[in-house]
Every structure is written in structure tokens, then in C-alpha cells.
Motif scaffolding. Sequence first.
Motif, PDB file in Angstrom:
ATOM      1  N   LYS A 107     -16.903  66.401  39.196  1.00 26.33           N
ATOM      2  CA  LYS A 107     -16.616  67.606  39.981  1.00 26.33           C
ATOM      3  C   LYS A 107     -17.809  68.528  40.127  1.00 26.33           C
ATOM      4  O   LYS A 107     -17.963  69.221  41.124  1.00 26.33           O
ATOM      5  N   GLY A 108     -18.628  68.601  39.107  1.00 27.82           N
ATOM      6  CA  GLY A 108     -19.746  69.537  39.122  1.00 27.82           C
ATOM      7  C   GLY A 108     -20.315  69.696  37.734  1.00 27.82           C
ATOM      8  O   GLY A 108     -20.253  68.794  36.909  1.00 27.82           O
ATOM      9  N   GLY A 109     -20.890  70.872  37.457  1.00 30.22           N
ATOM     10  CA  GLY A 109     -21.473  71.100  36.148  1.00 30.22           C
ATOM     11  C   GLY A 109     -22.881  70.560  36.067  1.00 30.22           C
ATOM     12  O   GLY A 109     -23.568  70.382  37.081  1.00 30.22           O
ATOM     13  N   VAL A 111     -24.109  57.889  54.432  1.00 28.89           N
ATOM     14  CA  VAL A 111     -23.356  57.834  53.181  1.00 28.89           C
ATOM     15  C   VAL A 111     -21.917  58.278  53.423  1.00 28.89           C
ATOM     16  O   VAL A 111     -21.671  59.312  54.061  1.00 28.89           O
ATOM     17  N   GLU A 112     -20.966  57.502  52.916  1.00 30.51           N
ATOM     18  CA  GLU A 112     -19.554  57.868  53.014  1.00 30.51           C
ATOM     19  C   GLU A 112     -19.141  58.604  51.746  1.00 30.51           C
ATOM     20  O   GLU A 112     -19.392  58.133  50.632  1.00 30.51           O
ATOM     21  N   VAL A 113     -18.519  59.769  51.903  1.00 37.45           N
ATOM     22  CA  VAL A 113     -18.022  60.532  50.763  1.00 37.45           C
ATOM     23  C   VAL A 113     -16.506  60.512  50.786  1.00 37.45           C
ATOM     24  O   VAL A 113     -15.884  60.997  51.726  1.00 37.45           O
ATOM     25  N   LYS A 114     -15.913  59.917  49.754  1.00 37.34           N
ATOM     26  CA  LYS A 114     -14.462  59.832  49.642  1.00 37.34           C
ATOM     27  C   LYS A 114     -14.009  60.775  48.526  1.00 37.34           C
ATOM     28  O   LYS A 114     -14.310  60.545  47.346  1.00 37.34           O
ATOM     29  N   TRP A 115     -13.313  61.833  48.896  1.00 35.09           N
ATOM     30  CA  TRP A 115     -12.826  62.802  47.920  1.00 35.09           C
ATOM     31  C   TRP A 115     -11.494  62.340  47.344  1.00 35.09           C
ATOM     32  O   TRP A 115     -10.626  61.854  48.072  1.00 35.09           O
ATOM     33  N   THR A 116     -11.346  62.516  46.031  1.00 31.76           N
ATOM     34  CA  THR A 116     -10.115  62.098  45.383  1.00 31.76           C
ATOM     35  C   THR A 116      -9.902  62.890  44.105  1.00 31.76           C
ATOM     36  O   THR A 116     -10.784  63.643  43.674  1.00 31.76           O
ATOM     37  N   ASP A 117      -8.767  62.738  43.519  1.00 31.54           N
ATOM     38  CA  ASP A 117      -8.473  63.319  42.209  1.00 31.54           C
ATOM     39  C   ASP A 117      -8.398  62.171  41.214  1.00 31.54           C
ATOM     40  O   ASP A 117      -7.385  61.491  41.110  1.00 31.54           O
ATOM     41  N   LEU A 118      -9.484  61.952  40.480  1.00 31.19           N
ATOM     42  CA  LEU A 118      -9.538  60.820  39.565  1.00 31.19           C
ATOM     43  C   LEU A 118      -8.682  61.037  38.326  1.00 31.19           C
ATOM     44  O   LEU A 118      -8.522  60.123  37.515  1.00 31.19           O
ATOM     45  N   GLY A 119      -8.133  62.233  38.190  1.00 27.84           N
ATOM     46  CA  GLY A 119      -7.183  62.453  37.111  1.00 27.84           C
ATOM     47  C   GLY A 119      -5.801  61.952  37.467  1.00 27.84           C
ATOM     48  O   GLY A 119      -4.949  61.744  36.598  1.00 27.84           O
ATOM     49  N   ALA A 120      -5.560  61.750  38.759  1.00 29.20           N
ATOM     50  CA  ALA A 120      -4.243  61.315  39.227  1.00 29.20           C
ATOM     51  C   ALA A 120      -4.245  59.901  39.777  1.00 29.20           C
ATOM     52  O   ALA A 120      -3.194  59.288  39.931  1.00 29.20           O
ATOM     53  N   ALA A 121      -5.424  59.383  40.094  1.00 29.58           N
ATOM     54  CA  ALA A 121      -5.515  58.044  40.683  1.00 29.58           C
ATOM     55  C   ALA A 121      -6.626  57.259  40.001  1.00 29.58           C
ATOM     56  O   ALA A 121      -7.648  57.818  39.620  1.00 29.58           O
ATOM     57  N   SER A 122      -6.430  55.954  39.847  1.00 29.27           N
ATOM     58  CA  SER A 122      -7.480  55.111  39.280  1.00 29.27           C
ATOM     59  C   SER A 122      -8.560  54.892  40.319  1.00 29.27           C
ATOM     60  O   SER A 122      -8.383  55.199  41.505  1.00 29.27           O
ATOM     61  N   THR A 123      -9.674  54.344  39.867  1.00 31.27           N
ATOM     62  CA  THR A 123     -10.759  54.048  40.797  1.00 31.27           C
ATOM     63  C   THR A 123     -10.294  53.104  41.898  1.00 31.27           C
ATOM     64  O   THR A 123     -10.598  53.306  43.075  1.00 31.27           O
ATOM     65  N   ASP A 138     -22.081  71.952  49.983  1.00 27.68           N
ATOM     66  CA  ASP A 138     -22.396  72.428  51.329  1.00 27.68           C
ATOM     67  C   ASP A 138     -23.578  71.686  51.945  1.00 27.68           C
ATOM     68  O   ASP A 138     -23.905  71.910  53.114  1.00 27.68           O
ATOM     69  N   SER A 139     -24.225  70.825  51.176  1.00 35.25           N
ATOM     70  CA  SER A 139     -25.341  70.029  51.695  1.00 35.25           C
ATOM     71  C   SER A 139     -24.935  68.587  51.977  1.00 35.25           C
ATOM     72  O   SER A 139     -25.783  67.763  52.332  1.00 35.25           O
ATOM     73  N   TYR A 140     -23.654  68.286  51.839  1.00 31.14           N
ATOM     74  CA  TYR A 140     -23.207  66.905  52.008  1.00 31.14           C
ATOM     75  C   TYR A 140     -23.322  66.404  53.444  1.00 31.14           C
ATOM     76  O   TYR A 140     -23.233  65.195  53.679  1.00 31.14           O
ATOM     77  N   ALA A 141     -23.546  67.302  54.394  1.00 32.25           N
ATOM     78  CA  ALA A 141     -23.785  66.853  55.763  1.00 32.25           C
ATOM     79  C   ALA A 141     -25.038  65.988  55.829  1.00 32.25           C
ATOM     80  O   ALA A 141     -25.135  65.076  56.665  1.00 32.25           O
ATOM     81  N   ASN A 142     -25.991  66.241  54.928  1.00 33.55           N
ATOM     82  CA  ASN A 142     -27.202  65.428  54.868  1.00 33.55           C
ATOM     83  C   ASN A 142     -26.875  63.995  54.434  1.00 33.55           C
ATOM     84  O   ASN A 142     -27.524  63.046  54.872  1.00 33.55           O
ATOM     85  N   LEU A 143     -25.878  63.854  53.572  1.00 35.86           N
ATOM     86  CA  LEU A 143     -25.456  62.518  53.156  1.00 35.86           C
ATOM     87  C   LEU A 143     -24.835  61.767  54.324  1.00 35.86           C
ATOM     88  O   LEU A 143     -25.135  60.591  54.565  1.00 35.86           O
ATOM     89  N   GLU A 144     -23.971  62.452  55.038  1.00 35.90           N
ATOM     90  CA  GLU A 144     -23.313  61.823  56.182  1.00 35.90           C
ATOM     91  C   GLU A 144     -24.336  61.410  57.229  1.00 35.90           C
ATOM     92  O   GLU A 144     -24.218  60.342  57.844  1.00 35.90           O
ATOM     93  N   PRO A 165      -7.988  66.074  46.415  1.00 37.01           N
ATOM     94  CA  PRO A 165      -8.341  65.243  47.572  1.00 37.01           C
ATOM     95  C   PRO A 165      -9.050  65.977  48.706  1.00 37.01           C
ATOM     96  O   PRO A 165      -9.649  65.342  49.559  1.00 37.01           O
ATOM     97  N   GLU A 166      -8.992  67.304  48.720  1.00 39.08           N
ATOM     98  CA  GLU A 166      -9.685  68.039  49.780  1.00 39.08           C
ATOM     99  C   GLU A 166     -11.136  68.261  49.385  1.00 39.08           C
ATOM    100  O   GLU A 166     -11.435  68.533  48.223  1.00 39.08           O
ATOM    101  N   PRO A 167     -12.068  68.166  50.343  1.00 40.30           N
ATOM    102  CA  PRO A 167     -13.486  68.376  50.040  1.00 40.30           C
ATOM    103  C   PRO A 167     -13.742  69.789  49.511  1.00 40.30           C
ATOM    104  O   PRO A 167     -13.125  70.754  49.954  1.00 40.30           O
ATOM    105  N   LYS A 168     -14.661  69.902  48.571  1.00 41.92           N
ATOM    106  CA  LYS A 168     -15.072  71.208  48.066  1.00 41.92           C
ATOM    107  C   LYS A 168     -16.096  71.816  49.017  1.00 41.92           C
ATOM    108  O   LYS A 168     -16.950  71.112  49.557  1.00 41.92           O
ATOM    109  N   THR A 169     -16.010  73.105  49.202  1.00 35.12           N
ATOM    110  CA  THR A 169     -16.968  73.813  50.060  1.00 35.12           C
ATOM    111  C   THR A 169     -17.254  75.176  49.440  1.00 35.12           C
ATOM    112  O   THR A 169     -16.614  75.592  48.488  1.00 35.12           O
TER     113      THR A 169
END
Length: 367
Positions: free
Chosen positions: A56-58, A107-119, A97-103, A87-91
Motif C-alpha cells: 500500500k505504501g510506507g 505498464v498495467e496497474v491492477k488495484w486490489t485488496d490483497l487482504g480479501a483476495a489471494s494473488t 499520482d505519478s502512475y500515469a507515467n507507468l501507463e 480495489p479503487e486506485p489511490k490518488t
Amino acid sequence: HFRIDVTMMAKLLFLALALAPALAWSPAARAGGLRRGVLTNVVAGGENRALVIQNKGGGHGELGYHLALLLAQEKGCKVTVLHDGGPEPKTGKNPFDSYANLEAAGVEVKWTDLGAASTAEALGDSGPYEFVFDNWSKDASKAAPTVSLAKSWKVSNYVFVSSAGMYKGKSQPMTETDEVKETGQRAVEELLASEGLPWTSFRPQYIYGPLTNKRDYIDWFFHRIERGMPLPIPNAGDQVVCLTNAVDVASLLASALGNPDAVGEVFNCGTDACVTYSQVANMAAELCGKEAKIVSYDPSAFELPKGAFPFRNTAFYVSVDKAKSALGWSPKCNLKEDLTWYYQQFKDAKLGTKEGLDFSADEKVLA
């Protein structure tokens, strides 16, 4: 003699043709811009695809950004970032806020909650992948589902972002063979070794960077210098610390790809340009155009909350000699130079006048 030469040439030609497939997979061979040391049987469709599992961050929050960009732009990989915190992107802050550079880099960014879903559930049918970078797992139970997937994909590299915080720190600088504590990250390293994956573990410490959302380490100094306050530093202030730019960390992580010397190994992740606490204070003060009013104190004489000082009371820094010699890697960034743009960010965000900061620990020491 002529007949003997022709026969010899024919044998050499036959030998060259026979060895051609093996030579194509030699350490010097190139495939998609990546060096591979051994023949791998990655599942069809996974070739040259990289999966970065990002927390998530840190402190490690910025690594996924720089790593994904490097893999896409310099290694020619097709990259997917599986990002916890969805599941919603962080902004609203970096690095998100720089993830547009990845796109823009594909680069594909898939947002998810890994505490609720497995890989596997979060990825759906987007696999397989040849390279996996785990910058999320903090214990073996969290890593296990991804490890199972990686085995089914027959990955060429499984890179785990561990932590140098596991070292007991009995000697300095700390090397990879030093004694460690039983931590969650250590359990992941043991799991990877037991599963027979082509794994590599990196143990970083004290990361800063241009897109970080954890500024505590260096901001501690600027907050006090900008306000004309003393800097209570434990002991003599000559303790050595290893502060590393996230860009250098990402380049070290990527150096494992296709490198047989990285497989089954642990590497410290840091810089060879270490500094003391007093040096950080004086470099920051120079940029502020003010004096660093350092006040030394005996930490054993006080009961202070965690975070009262951003580093440990004693020296705690790693040696990166193994990574430099085995992987041919070297850090490119320098803290003294980086502090210029870092301080500009500090001023732009008006952190020098930010209200609500807690200086009660300082007051207790200075009383």
C-alpha cells in the motif's frame, strides 16, 4: 593433409550445430533484453512478462513505481503491477499520482485488496509470468499463494523484497552472513528456499526517494532546523546510517533478472556512501542556511516513544559489497546531492510551517 583438414572442419561444423541450442541459453545470451544463465521452461505465454506485487505504501511504497518503469523501459518486459490498497486506485499523493507515467510505458496497474483476495483471485486470467517481484509479503502465510503460482508458472526469477531490520546488529557493517532474528520476512526467505524456486532476497533499509510517501527519516532534521529548534540526537551523533535512494534499490532488484549469480542468494540493499547522524544534520542545515544545533543525550536516561528519533540509538548499517561483486551493481545516487531536491520538495509542501507536529519527546530530553 588436406583431407585431414576437411575432416576436422566437418567435425567442428557438426559440433557447432549441436551446441547451438545450448549456446543460445548461455550467460551471455540475450532474450528480450535479459541475460539468462540457465535454461528455463517457463509456461508458454509468460515469456518476458514481469509481475510486481506492490504494498500500500510506507517505506517500500515507492519501489514498485521505479521497478516497473525500469523493467518496462530498460529490460523490455511486459509488466503488471498488482497493487494492494484497492480495489479503487489511490490518488492525492505520490507515488500514486505519478502512475500515469507507468501507463505511458505500457505498464498495467491492477488495484486490489490483497487482504480479501489471494494473488490468484486478484490476477484472474492475466498470468502466467516469467518474473515475480514480491514487495508485499511480510510473512510466509501471505507469500505462500504467490509462491504456488510462481511454481506453476515455472518462473525464471522470484525476487523478494525483505528487510535488513532482521539483523541482530552485533557488528557493523552488517553482512548477509550475520545473525538474524526470526521475523516474518525471514520466514518468507526460508519458504522460498524450501520450495526450490529460483529465488533471490534483498534486504533494504532506510529508503528515501522523489516520490516517497514516507518522509520521516530526513524530514525529522528539516522540521527542527527550519523552526530554529535544537536537534536532540542520541549518544555522540557519530553513528553510521545507510540512507538509500529508491531508484538505486529498484536497479538492484532488477539486476537479479536472468543472472545465475543471484539465484538462491540473499543480498543487502543499500548504498556504500554511508553517513553519520551529525553529517545528515549538518548537510540539512547547510541547505536551510542555518546552524544545526545538535544536542547529544543518553537515550538510556529517558523513556521515549518509538519514532522520537528516526533511526536507532546505535549504528545500524549494511555492507553492499556482495551485491557489487556478485551482481556487478553499484549505486548511482548520493544523499548530499539528493538533499537539494528533497529540501525543495519540503519547501514546496510548506512542511517547515506545518502545524500539529509533536515535539514532546524533544521537550522531555531538552528539559
